[in-house]
Scaffold this motif. Structure first.
Motif, PDB file in Angstrom:
ATOM      1  N   ALA A  58       4.831   5.012   3.393  1.00  0.00           N
ATOM      2  CA  ALA A  58       4.282   3.882   4.142  1.00  0.00           C
ATOM      3  C   ALA A  58       3.869   2.756   3.205  1.00  0.00           C
ATOM      4  O   ALA A  58       4.083   1.569   3.491  1.00  0.00           O
ATOM      5  CB  ALA A  58       3.090   4.338   4.977  1.00  0.00           C
ATOM      6  N   SER A  59       3.290   3.139   2.050  1.00  0.00           N
ATOM      7  CA  SER A  59       2.886   2.137   1.071  1.00  0.00           C
ATOM      8  C   SER A  59       4.092   1.382   0.532  1.00  0.00           C
ATOM      9  O   SER A  59       4.048   0.156   0.346  1.00  0.00           O
ATOM     10  CB  SER A  59       2.129   2.816  -0.074  1.00  0.00           C
ATOM     11  OG  SER A  59       1.791   1.886  -1.073  1.00  0.00           O
ATOM     12  N   GLU A  88       5.380  -1.011   3.237  1.00  0.00           N
ATOM     13  CA  GLU A  88       4.449  -2.128   3.378  1.00  0.00           C
ATOM     14  C   GLU A  88       4.576  -3.108   2.214  1.00  0.00           C
ATOM     15  O   GLU A  88       4.496  -4.328   2.399  1.00  0.00           O
ATOM     16  CB  GLU A  88       3.008  -1.621   3.463  1.00  0.00           C
ATOM     17  CG  GLU A  88       1.996  -2.734   3.691  1.00  0.00           C
ATOM     18  CD  GLU A  88       0.580  -2.217   3.821  1.00  0.00           C
ATOM     19  OE1 GLU A  88      -0.303  -3.020   4.190  1.00  0.00           O
ATOM     20  OE2 GLU A  88       0.340  -1.021   3.555  1.00  0.00           O
ATOM     21  N   ASP A  89       4.820  -2.571   1.008  1.00  0.00           N
ATOM     22  CA  ASP A  89       4.940  -3.437  -0.167  1.00  0.00           C
ATOM     23  C   ASP A  89       6.095  -4.411  -0.025  1.00  0.00           C
ATOM     24  O   ASP A  89       5.948  -5.611  -0.270  1.00  0.00           O
ATOM     25  CB  ASP A  89       5.128  -2.579  -1.422  1.00  0.00           C
ATOM     26  CG  ASP A  89       5.363  -3.428  -2.661  1.00  0.00           C
ATOM     27  OD1 ASP A  89       4.434  -4.156  -3.051  1.00  0.00           O
ATOM     28  OD2 ASP A  89       6.481  -3.388  -3.215  1.00  0.00           O
ATOM     29  N   ARG A 101       5.268  -7.016   2.658  1.00  0.00           N
ATOM     30  CA  ARG A 101       4.286  -8.004   2.204  1.00  0.00           C
ATOM     31  C   ARG A 101       4.912  -8.980   1.206  1.00  0.00           C
ATOM     32  O   ARG A 101       4.624 -10.181   1.236  1.00  0.00           O
ATOM     33  CB  ARG A 101       3.075  -7.308   1.575  1.00  0.00           C
ATOM     34  CG  ARG A 101       2.164  -6.623   2.584  1.00  0.00           C
ATOM     35  CD  ARG A 101       0.867  -6.132   1.943  1.00  0.00           C
ATOM     36  NE  ARG A 101       0.025  -5.472   2.904  1.00  0.00           N
ATOM     37  CZ  ARG A 101      -0.765  -6.103   3.776  1.00  0.00           C
ATOM     38  NH1 ARG A 101      -0.793  -7.445   3.783  1.00  0.00           N
ATOM     39  NH2 ARG A 101      -1.511  -5.439   4.623  1.00  0.00           N
TER      40      ARG A 101
END
Length: 362
Positions: free
Chosen positions: A264-265, A268-269, A272
């Motif tokens: 998920a990180s 998301e990175d 973003r």
């Protein structure tokens, strides 16, 4: 500038010729296919008759691979006082001309940052370049008179001049033009053998991403062949992001909570960083990006409906900053998204509802 010769009557060459002819310049047209030059002339781009003597400016609008040879032929024949090309790459043609030993004081490389998915003279318009950047790549050898002729051309086409180094230009267009074309084509290629049930679900997102995938493959092979290194460099970075995103998505499938969190990180990175990059794209009229509020209006596919919405917005005293239309699948209806200043959105929504328009909320 009183006279010009446009060599190459495709979209760019014919559009420039129409703009010049419409502003009083005598334009002569030449193409390896005489029928294309005749078509351009019939569209008001000038005359396909040869000039009687040297013109003020020779505009070479041929594919990148043929720019140097075409310019060399025109210069050797003394066809003009100044010469420029409008190819989408600049470093390669300049080096080819230098290798031929030509006097480049009368030459400047340029690139109008405008185009369409369609090509050829029939797609040309006089306003193709209005408000668009037009890159000029003068060198220390470029004669001032030639630079001024190029600036006059840009002004007559109502474009915005941008001065850059040739190789810096090629790296820039690799990022903002050439790579997006390939990525768009790659995404669109996924649809070629997709189930019809999946294709029927296509919405505005896939239309936005794949719009430029409709461009002429032969034209793009010529463009990419002239700028392969910088494009490959950008794609290498995209590929690294793609590999990492695939890894992150696979991690989201894991039964291990830590792996899912890591996945998920990673997703998301990249999202973003995409937000951050998108925020740097110039906004309206090249100004800093502005966040608009969207007023979504349901509309039937009837003549005059779009004009009626704009008229009602005008009566409400609201300026429409941008507009998008999303067509409903299988229905003669759609959704018009009106982008306005945030402070104007509530008033516009209320005014449109008072005039009988149905809004979509949420």
């Amino acid at each position: 500038m009183r006279t010009a010769l446009v060599i190459g009557t495709g979209l760019i060459g014919t559009s420039a010729a129409i703009a010049l002819a419409g502003r009083g310049v005598t334009v002569h047209l030449r193409d390896h296919d005489p029928a294309r030059a005749s078509t351009a002339a019939a569209l008001g781009a000038g005359t396909d008759e040869a000039p009687e003597g040297p013109v003020d400016l020779v505009i070479v609008a041929v594919p990148p691979a043929h720019v140097a040879a075409t310019l060399a032929e025109a210069m050797t024949a003394g066809l003009g006082r100044g010469y420029l090309d409008v190819a989408s790459v600049k470093g390669g043609p300049k080096r080819e001309l230098e290798a031929l030993g030509l006097d480049l004081t009368a030459y400047i490389g340029t690139h109008p940052m405008s185009g369409k998915e369609r090509s050829g003279p029939l797609a040309a318009t006089a306003d193709l370049f209005e408000g668009r950047p037009w890159v000029l790549t003068p060198t220390r050898d470029t004669d001032t008179e030639v630079l001024n002729l190029a600036l006059e051309l840009v002004a007559l086409c109502r474009a915005v001049p941008v001065v850059m180094d040739a190789d810096a230009h090629d790296r820039a267009v690799a990022l903002v033009s050439h790579t997006p074309q390939l990525v768009s084509s790659m995404v669109a290629a996924r649809l070629e053998e997709a189930d019809e049930s999946a294709v029927r679900l296509c919405g505005q997102g896939i239309r936005d991403v794949t719009r430029i995938a409709a461009s002429d493959p032969r034209m793009w092979v010529e463009i990419l062949s002239a700028n392969p290194g910088p494009v490959a460099d950008v794609l290498s970075g995209v590929a690294a992001d793609l590999d990492e995103t695939v890894r992150a998505l696979r991690s989201l499938q894991s039964a291990d909570e830590d792996k899912r969190r890591d996945g998920a990180s990673g997703v998301e990175d990249v999202l973003r960083r995409g937000n951050a990059g998108r925020s740097r794209v110039p906004g309206k009229h090249g100004a800093a990006p502005t966040t608009y509020e969207t007023v979504a209006v349901l509309i039937s596919d009837q003549p005059g409906e779009l004009a009626r919405i704009f008229a009602d917005a005008g009566r409400a005293g609201v300026n429409i900053e941008d507009v998008r239309i999303e067509h409903a699948t299988g229905q003669q209806a759609g959704l018009v998204q009106l982008m306005v200043e945030p402070s104007a959105a509530p008033g516009l929504g209320a005014a449109l509802q008072e005039r009988g328009w149905a809004l979509r909320t949420g």
